[in-house]
Design an enzyme around this catalytic site. Sequence first.
Site, PDB file in Angstrom:
ATOM      1  N   HIS A   1      34.874  49.880  42.444  1.00 21.33           N
ATOM      2  CA  HIS A   1      36.437  50.156  43.097  1.00 21.33           C
ATOM      3  C   HIS A   1      36.372  50.648  44.597  1.00 21.33           C
ATOM      4  CE1 HIS A   1      39.474  47.201  40.889  1.00 21.33           C
ATOM      5  NE2 HIS A   1      37.682  47.378  39.641  1.00 21.33           N
TER       6      HIS A   1
ATOM      7  N   ASP B   1      33.607  41.786  35.847  1.00 22.91           N
ATOM      8  CA  ASP B   1      33.514  42.454  34.507  1.00 22.91           C
ATOM      9  C   ASP B   1      32.418  41.592  33.654  1.00 22.91           C
ATOM     10  OD1 ASP B   1      35.037  44.549  34.538  1.00 22.91           O
ATOM     11  OD2 ASP B   1      36.743  44.129  34.474  1.00 22.91           O
TER      12      ASP B   1
ATOM     13  N   CYS C   1      37.198  34.811  41.029  1.00 22.90           N
ATOM     14  CA  CYS C   1      38.354  35.946  42.032  1.00 22.90           C
ATOM     15  C   CYS C   1      37.806  37.028  41.998  1.00 22.90           C
ATOM     16  CB  CYS C   1      39.665  36.308  41.339  1.00 22.90           C
ATOM     17  SG  CYS C   1      39.639  36.491  39.804  1.00 22.90           S
TER      18      CYS C   1
ATOM     19  N   GLU D   1      37.069  37.828  32.074  1.00 19.49           N
ATOM     20  CA  GLU D   1      35.959  38.280  31.835  1.00 19.49           C
ATOM     21  C   GLU D   1      35.163  39.281  31.008  1.00 19.49           C
ATOM     22  OE1 GLU D   1      38.260  41.521  34.716  1.00 19.49           O
ATOM     23  OE2 GLU D   1      39.539  41.415  33.582  1.00 19.49           O
TER      24      GLU D   1
HETATM   25  C1  PEP Z   1      36.253  40.910  37.705  1.00 16.60           C
HETATM   26  O1  PEP Z   1      36.140  41.473  36.834  1.00 16.60           O
HETATM   27  O2  PEP Z   1      35.617  39.848  38.282  1.00 16.60           O
HETATM   28  C2  PEP Z   1      37.711  41.020  38.488  1.00 16.60           C
HETATM   29  C3  PEP Z   1      38.001  40.401  39.300  1.00 16.60           C
HETATM   30  O3  PEP Z   1      38.418  42.479  38.112  1.00 16.60           O
HETATM   31  P1  PEP Z   1      38.522  44.078  39.102  1.00 16.60           P
HETATM   32  O4  PEP Z   1      37.149  44.031  39.751  1.00 16.60           O
HETATM   33  O5  PEP Z   1      39.442  44.439  39.994  1.00 16.60           O
HETATM   34  O6  PEP Z   1      37.737  44.528  37.208  1.00 16.60           O
HETATM   35 MG    MG Z   2      38.016  42.845  35.879  1.00 21.25          MG
END
Ligand code: PEP
Ligand code: MG
Length: 587
Positions: A193, A458, A505, A434
Amino acid sequence: MERVLTGISASPGIVIGPVHLLRWEVPDVPQRIIPDEEIPAEIARFKEVLERARERLDAVRERASRNAGVEEASIFEAQRMILDDGAITTQVEAYIRQNLGAEKAFDVVMQEFRQHFARSPVPMLRERVGDLTDVHIRVLSLMLGLGDHDPVDVRKGANAILVTHDLTPSLTVQLDREAIAGIATESGTRTSHVAILARSLGIPAVVGLREALHRLRGDEQLVLDGSSGMVIVNPSAAEVKTFERRAILEKEDEAELQKTAEAEALTTDGVRITVRVNVDLPEEAAAASHAGGEGVGLMRTEFLVVGRATMPDEEEQYREYARVVEAFGGHPVIIRTFDIGGDKLPVGGYPHEPNPFLGWRAIRMCLDEPELFKTQLRALLRAGLRGDVRILLPLVVTLDEVRATRALLREAMAELDARGVAYKRDVPLGVMIETPAAAMAIDTFLDEAEFFSIGTNDLVQYSLAVDRGNANLAERFTPLHPAILRFIRRTADVAHQAGLEVCVCGEMASEPLLAFVLVGLGIRQLSVNPRSVALVKRIIRGVSASFAAEAADAATSARTAAEAQRELEFRLKAAFGSVTFMWEAVH
Ligand code: PEP
Ligand code: MG
């Protein structure tokens, strides 16, 4: 010392500037026994340091509220309360009276408190551990004369490159964009993140720069190249010139790319791909709406609670969601419910779990905290009246979670009805794919999910058992692994057969080479970071869907990620000639 440090590219852009080292970790404390006659002076010294820490904290809060907002700065309130906590000071004084030096006395007491809070069954207390740690570091640094090294100390216009181990919420809210021009962290990967946040903020960043804090002294100049993940220490005049030139070229290239960003995402054989953008912070929405996407494919709402001591209430959430929906004037805006936990930025700390990625997080936490969850659902239902809002659930493993959410949605509606507040009844509910469980059992969700979104960050982490934030494992984080390609194909096939839309996404969609294979696997919707819209559209507009499908077949039949990558590269080279843009983005 090595002059070139290599990490992982996290957010593109070149910065040349002085290093600003931030060692935000509990320092080693020497054992010191004091004679009886020094006890009163030692207690007085301890109290004097606490007073300085209070002043310092007030200054930090003041600065954070200017940089990040008043709400975000409220994180420091909890820390102020810890400094004023009589139980801590009494205990420290008791140890000093037993002839322990003040810093060791404070260190021991804070270790005890942190352990005690971390093990508490009360979530509110466990959430305070991060604050206790911050206070622990701040006070000890003052006592040991280590100086105060908050990022707030950097003067405006310094163009500094912040080098730290990890960017915690309390550090993030202090970042002054006018002072910090680049970020380098020892931990993290492209999908952690810190990296996502840096991209959102448009700050060039390199993560996974292992041992950077050991290698730097703090007085160096750096070149940070966010696109290649490289940092040069004390560059020569020639190197500075080269990178300055490269920075100009990158900017020109960006202007050129902007034109492509506006174009339609149509393959050469006329297959229309929907390209949307990911939005992490409501304040980015206005800028992101000009990036060339058709709405928001993923809004990560956990950043609304970044570093805050309390959760945002329904009104505040409603305002923030409405702000994003309105920025995208009529286009769909897919808002994901809180995905807190794991590596997600927590609300003033988070219960410490031995296995946070497999722990109490995301939909699990929301379902266990129905009032928190329903507050968000009510805000989303109300925002539904302002445009095309859709709700997306993270980390779903079983249909039960979707059913339980539907039950809470009904309760949320009844609560709004009782208050006479207007909202949209039929806001679509989607499920994130995910986890391997959700991907394998995609068919079980067909009656309850109205759309799907594949979170490849994920999905790769859980399928390959590779921690997405662990820099030591970055090379093993391979979205082209045959298992991942098969999961994606299966999700697309099953959902499309049932007439449901599927978007990707995760960061995979933002990498041109990987976007190519996604189109080949049958994906027709991509949600990418705003800066990648043009790169991804360039790929889509340069190939036919049938060519992509043939490439995806070859990649899926490959036995390893490296083989799959070769299959894709070879075909893209044939289609685009000598292009470097897609390889740079991948490596
Ligand atoms: C993912 O896991 O690909 C996702 C889009 O969510 P995040 O990156 O916020 O976990
Ligand atoms: Mg995720």
